[in-house]
Design a protein around this motif. Sequence first.
Motif, mmCIF file in Angstrom:
data_model
loop_
_atom_site.group_PDB
_atom_site.id
_atom_site.type_symbol
_atom_site.label_atom_id
_atom_site.label_comp_id
_atom_site.label_asym_id
_atom_site.label_seq_id
_atom_site.Cartn_x
_atom_site.Cartn_y
_atom_site.Cartn_z
ATOM 1 N N THR A 45 0.815 -1.220 0.000
ATOM 2 C CA THR A 45 0.000 0.000 0.000
ATOM 3 C C THR A 45 0.846 1.266 0.000
ATOM 4 O O THR A 45 0.310 2.368 0.130
ATOM 5 C CB THR A 45 -0.937 0.026 1.221
ATOM 6 N N SER A 46 2.151 1.144 -0.168
ATOM 7 C CA SER A 46 3.019 2.321 -0.058
ATOM 8 C C SER A 46 2.731 3.349 -1.152
ATOM 9 O O SER A 46 2.741 4.561 -0.894
ATOM 10 C CB SER A 46 4.492 1.899 -0.100
ATOM 11 N N ASP A 47 2.454 2.905 -2.376
ATOM 12 C CA ASP A 47 2.164 3.852 -3.457
ATOM 13 C C ASP A 47 0.824 4.556 -3.251
ATOM 14 O O ASP A 47 0.778 5.795 -3.249
ATOM 15 C CB ASP A 47 2.199 3.140 -4.809
ATOM 16 N N PRO A 48 -0.287 3.824 -3.088
ATOM 17 C CA PRO A 48 -1.562 4.533 -2.879
ATOM 18 C C PRO A 48 -1.604 5.323 -1.584
ATOM 19 O O PRO A 48 -2.352 6.307 -1.485
ATOM 20 C CB PRO A 48 -2.608 3.417 -2.892
ATOM 21 N N ARG A 49 -0.801 4.954 -0.597
ATOM 22 C CA ARG A 49 -0.787 5.707 0.662
ATOM 23 C C ARG A 49 -0.411 7.166 0.407
ATOM 24 O O ARG A 49 -0.968 8.081 1.024
ATOM 25 C CB ARG A 49 0.206 5.084 1.645
ATOM 26 N N GLY A 50 0.511 7.405 -0.494
ATOM 27 C CA GLY A 50 0.948 8.769 -0.756
ATOM 28 C C GLY A 50 -0.127 9.638 -1.384
ATOM 29 O O GLY A 50 -0.109 10.856 -1.225
ATOM 30 N N TYR A 51 -1.058 9.006 -2.092
ATOM 31 C CA TYR A 51 -2.125 9.764 -2.747
ATOM 32 C C TYR A 51 -3.363 9.904 -1.860
ATOM 33 O O TYR A 51 -4.191 10.789 -2.090
ATOM 34 C CB TYR A 51 -2.510 9.086 -4.064
ATOM 35 N N GLY A 52 -3.489 9.038 -0.860
ATOM 36 C CA GLY A 52 -4.659 9.071 -0.003
ATOM 37 C C GLY A 52 -5.820 8.303 -0.620
ATOM 38 O O GLY A 52 -5.836 8.018 -1.817
ATOM 39 N N LEU A 53 -6.792 7.959 0.199
ATOM 40 C CA LEU A 53 -7.954 7.216 -0.274
ATOM 41 C C LEU A 53 -8.765 8.097 -1.221
ATOM 42 O O LEU A 53 -9.281 9.143 -0.807
ATOM 43 C CB LEU A 53 -8.808 6.779 0.909
ATOM 44 N N HIS A 54 -8.905 7.679 -2.468
ATOM 45 C CA HIS A 54 -9.570 8.538 -3.446
ATOM 46 C C HIS A 54 -9.866 7.780 -4.724
ATOM 47 O O HIS A 54 -9.293 6.715 -4.980
ATOM 48 C CB HIS A 54 -8.674 9.732 -3.808
ATOM 49 N N ALA A 55 -10.716 8.368 -5.529
ATOM 50 C CA ALA A 55 -10.874 7.997 -6.937
ATOM 51 C C ALA A 55 -10.617 9.251 -7.766
ATOM 52 O O ALA A 55 -11.185 10.312 -7.493
ATOM 53 C CB ALA A 55 -12.269 7.447 -7.214
ATOM 54 N N THR A 56 -9.781 9.148 -8.765
ATOM 55 C CA THR A 56 -9.378 10.307 -9.556
ATOM 56 C C THR A 56 -10.515 10.802 -10.444
ATOM 57 O O THR A 56 -11.156 10.008 -11.136
ATOM 58 C CB THR A 56 -8.160 9.960 -10.433
ATOM 59 N N LEU A 57 -10.746 12.090 -10.430
ATOM 60 C CA LEU A 57 -11.634 12.750 -11.385
ATOM 61 C C LEU A 57 -10.788 13.558 -12.369
ATOM 62 O O LEU A 57 -10.750 13.259 -13.545
ATOM 63 C CB LEU A 57 -12.639 13.640 -10.653
#
Length: 224
Positions: A45-57
Motif C-alpha cells: 500500500t506504499s504507493d496509494p498511501r501517498g495519494y490518499g484514499l480517493h478515486a481520480t476525477l
Amino acid sequence: MRVAVYWAPELDDPLHAAGSAWLGRDAETAARVAQPDIPGLAEITSDPRGYGLHATLKPPFRLATSYQAFLTDAVRWAASIAPFTLPPLSVQDLKGFLALRETAPCPPLHALADSAVAALDQHRAPPTEEELTRRRKAKLTPTHEALLARWGYPYVMEEWQFHVTLTHRLSPEEAARIRPLAEAHFAGLVEQPRKVGTVCVFTQAAPGQPFLIAERLVLSGPAA
C-alpha cells in the motif's frame, strides 16, 4: 505544488476510516493510521498511501494560474453539478491492482469525471518532457496519445475508469492472498449505495510529498 480533483468518502462515512486504516494514512488529517495485521500490507500500500484514499476525477497537475483562481472556478464548477447516487462498490482486480470499483453503470459518475477534466483545464500547466516520457513508457495506444496531448493525461474521458486504489500492482499469487483479506476488511461498508454530494481538491506541496485534502466542494446543481 500540484492539485487534483478526487472523489473521497465523507468524513462520517465509515469507508473513510476503513480506507484510511487500510492505506495507513488519513488524507484529511495527514495522520498515520494503524493498519490491519496483514503481512506485507505496509509495502503493497506504499504507493496509494501517498495519494490518499480517493478515486481520480481530474488527475494531478501543476497550476498555470494561482491556487485562488483555480479554487474559485472549482467551487463554481461544483455548484453546477447535481448530487447523485454512487452504486455499491466491491473489491476488484484492475490490471493487477486491487481497487474499489462500482458494481453497476453510473452515467452521472462518468459525466462528473469528464466535466472535471474539461471545466478546470485552463488552470493546468502543460506536462514537461520528462513527464511525457514517463507516461509513454506505458506503451500508450493512439487514443491514449491523443488524450495525453489534449488533457495532459492518457486515462481520461473515454479511457477513464472509476477506481479507489488499494494496492500497487500485485502478482497473481499476491492477489490471491490479499484480495479475500481486502474483501473482509471492507465488508459491510461498500455494498450499499452512497450519495455523492461533494468532491475534494487534493494538494501536494512538493514532489514526493503526500497528497492531502485541501477543500471539499459541494455539488449543488439542479437535478436533471
